[in-house]
Motif scaffolding. Structure first.
Motif, PDB file in Angstrom:
ATOM      1  N   MET A  74       0.842  -1.182   0.000  1.00 61.16           N
ATOM      2  CA  MET A  74       0.000   0.000   0.000  1.00 61.16           C
ATOM      3  C   MET A  74       0.886   1.245   0.000  1.00 61.16           C
ATOM      4  O   MET A  74       1.897   1.289   0.679  1.00 61.16           O
ATOM      5  CB  MET A  74      -0.909  -0.011   1.232  1.00 61.16           C
ATOM      6  CG  MET A  74      -1.798   1.205   1.301  1.00 61.16           C
ATOM      7  SD  MET A  74      -2.808   1.296   2.797  1.00 61.16           S
ATOM      8  CE  MET A  74      -3.992   0.033   2.462  1.00 61.16           C
ATOM      9  N   ILE A  75       0.495   2.232  -0.767  1.00 61.18           N
ATOM     10  CA  ILE A  75       1.245   3.490  -0.830  1.00 61.18           C
ATOM     11  C   ILE A  75       0.994   4.270   0.451  1.00 61.18           C
ATOM     12  O   ILE A  75      -0.148   4.576   0.783  1.00 61.18           O
ATOM     13  CB  ILE A  75       0.829   4.308  -2.066  1.00 61.18           C
ATOM     14  CG1 ILE A  75       1.242   3.574  -3.335  1.00 61.18           C
ATOM     15  CG2 ILE A  75       1.416   5.713  -2.011  1.00 61.18           C
ATOM     16  CD1 ILE A  75       0.748   4.216  -4.610  1.00 61.18           C
ATOM     17  N   LYS A  76       2.091   4.589   1.163  1.00 63.40           N
ATOM     18  CA  LYS A  76       1.975   5.313   2.431  1.00 63.40           C
ATOM     19  C   LYS A  76       2.749   6.620   2.438  1.00 63.40           C
ATOM     20  O   LYS A  76       2.757   7.318   3.453  1.00 63.40           O
ATOM     21  CB  LYS A  76       2.464   4.422   3.571  1.00 63.40           C
ATOM     22  CG  LYS A  76       1.628   3.177   3.756  1.00 63.40           C
ATOM     23  CD  LYS A  76       2.159   2.310   4.866  1.00 63.40           C
ATOM     24  CE  LYS A  76       1.325   1.047   4.997  1.00 63.40           C
ATOM     25  NZ  LYS A  76       1.899   0.109   5.955  1.00 63.40           N
ATOM     26  N   SER A  77       3.428   6.938   1.338  1.00 62.19           N
ATOM     27  CA  SER A  77       4.207   8.174   1.273  1.00 62.19           C
ATOM     28  C   SER A  77       4.439   8.544  -0.193  1.00 62.19           C
ATOM     29  O   SER A  77       4.173   7.740  -1.093  1.00 62.19           O
ATOM     30  CB  SER A  77       5.565   7.993   1.968  1.00 62.19           C
ATOM     31  OG  SER A  77       6.367   7.085   1.230  1.00 62.19           O
ATOM     32  N   LYS A  78       4.963   9.747  -0.410  1.00 62.34           N
ATOM     33  CA  LYS A  78       5.302  10.197  -1.761  1.00 62.34           C
ATOM     34  C   LYS A  78       6.388   9.289  -2.358  1.00 62.34           C
ATOM     35  O   LYS A  78       6.356   8.968  -3.548  1.00 62.34           O
ATOM     36  CB  LYS A  78       5.786  11.653  -1.701  1.00 62.34           C
ATOM     37  CG  LYS A  78       6.069  12.269  -3.043  1.00 62.34           C
ATOM     38  CD  LYS A  78       4.797  12.711  -3.722  1.00 62.34           C
ATOM     39  CE  LYS A  78       5.119  13.613  -4.893  1.00 62.34           C
ATOM     40  NZ  LYS A  78       3.943  14.253  -5.442  1.00 62.34           N
ATOM     41  N   LEU A  79       7.325   8.859  -1.537  1.00 64.55           N
ATOM     42  CA  LEU A  79       8.384   7.957  -2.000  1.00 64.55           C
ATOM     43  C   LEU A  79       7.794   6.619  -2.430  1.00 64.55           C
ATOM     44  O   LEU A  79       8.175   6.072  -3.475  1.00 64.55           O
ATOM     45  CB  LEU A  79       9.435   7.765  -0.903  1.00 64.55           C
ATOM     46  CG  LEU A  79      10.616   6.862  -1.266  1.00 64.55           C
ATOM     47  CD1 LEU A  79      11.396   7.418  -2.448  1.00 64.55           C
ATOM     48  CD2 LEU A  79      11.528   6.692  -0.055  1.00 64.55           C
TER      49      LEU A  79
END
Length: 197
Positions: free
Chosen positions: A1-6
């Motif tokens: 899951m995407i949790k940050s801009k990185l």
């Protein structure tokens, strides 16, 4: 899951590699005149995940709403019903055509999926399949129910998978699907797209 801009950047890069898209200037210019609608869909999917998961502020909510409208139009155009936060990095949607995925399904890193597939719940339950990393899903495959699949599994075209298979490096085929043989997934999908998040 995407949790940050990185994470967002890593997911998009993994998807680009999985789709074998060049990142040079010539290819970006070609996209202006001859757009790849599947690649555009996947980038918008990741952008939606980023705004939903990482930007609870007002601007983030507005951007999420705007991208959601465009995402819905792209989904209808391509025949995809793919909710956010279901696929890990390295997703490769190979062709236009019907792909239906339950919002409760979870698919790991490096999944290659073909048209006319369905990953969903069964028998009135809302429990959907959980698939591991490095999964190949052939055209017309149906994967349904409260099942789990391990890593490095290929599902043959028009197969129906309705029970769990936790063994790695196998080919599943048939209706209902059975273990057919051991395989080397590196010959089927580019494992190099697999990344750590």
């Amino acid at each position: 899951m995407i949790k940050s801009k990185l994470d967002y950047k890593k997911f998009v890069e993994a998807d680009r590699i999985a789709l074998n898209k060049s990142n040079n200037v010539g290819n970006r210019l070609r996209q202006v005149f001859f757009p790849d609608y599947i690649w555009a869909f996947q980038k918008r999917l990741r952008k939606l995940e980023y705004y939903k998961n990482c930007r609870p502020d007002v601007v983030g909510k507005i951007m999420y709403g705007l991208h959601r409208i465009k995402f819905r139009k792209q989904s209808l155009l391509l025949g995809f019903s793919i909710p956010i936060n279901t696929f890990g990095p390295g997703l490769a949607i190979v062709h236009y055509g019907t792909i239906i995925v339950s919002a409760n399904a979870k698919i790991g890193k490096n999944c290659r999926i073909h048209a006319c597939t369905n990953i969903g719940a069964s028998g009135g339950s809302d429990k959907a399949p959980h698939l591991g990393d490095n999964i190949y899903i052939g055209p017309g495959a149906k994967i349904f129910g409260e099942i789990q699949l391990g890593d490095n599994i290929a599902i043959a075209a028009n197969s129906s998978v309705n029970k769990s298979f936790m063994e790695s490096n196998i080919l599943l085929a048939g209706s209902p699907a059975k273990r057919i043989k051991e395989i080397d997934m590196r010959k089927i999908i580019p494992i190099s797209a697999n990344i750590e998040i």
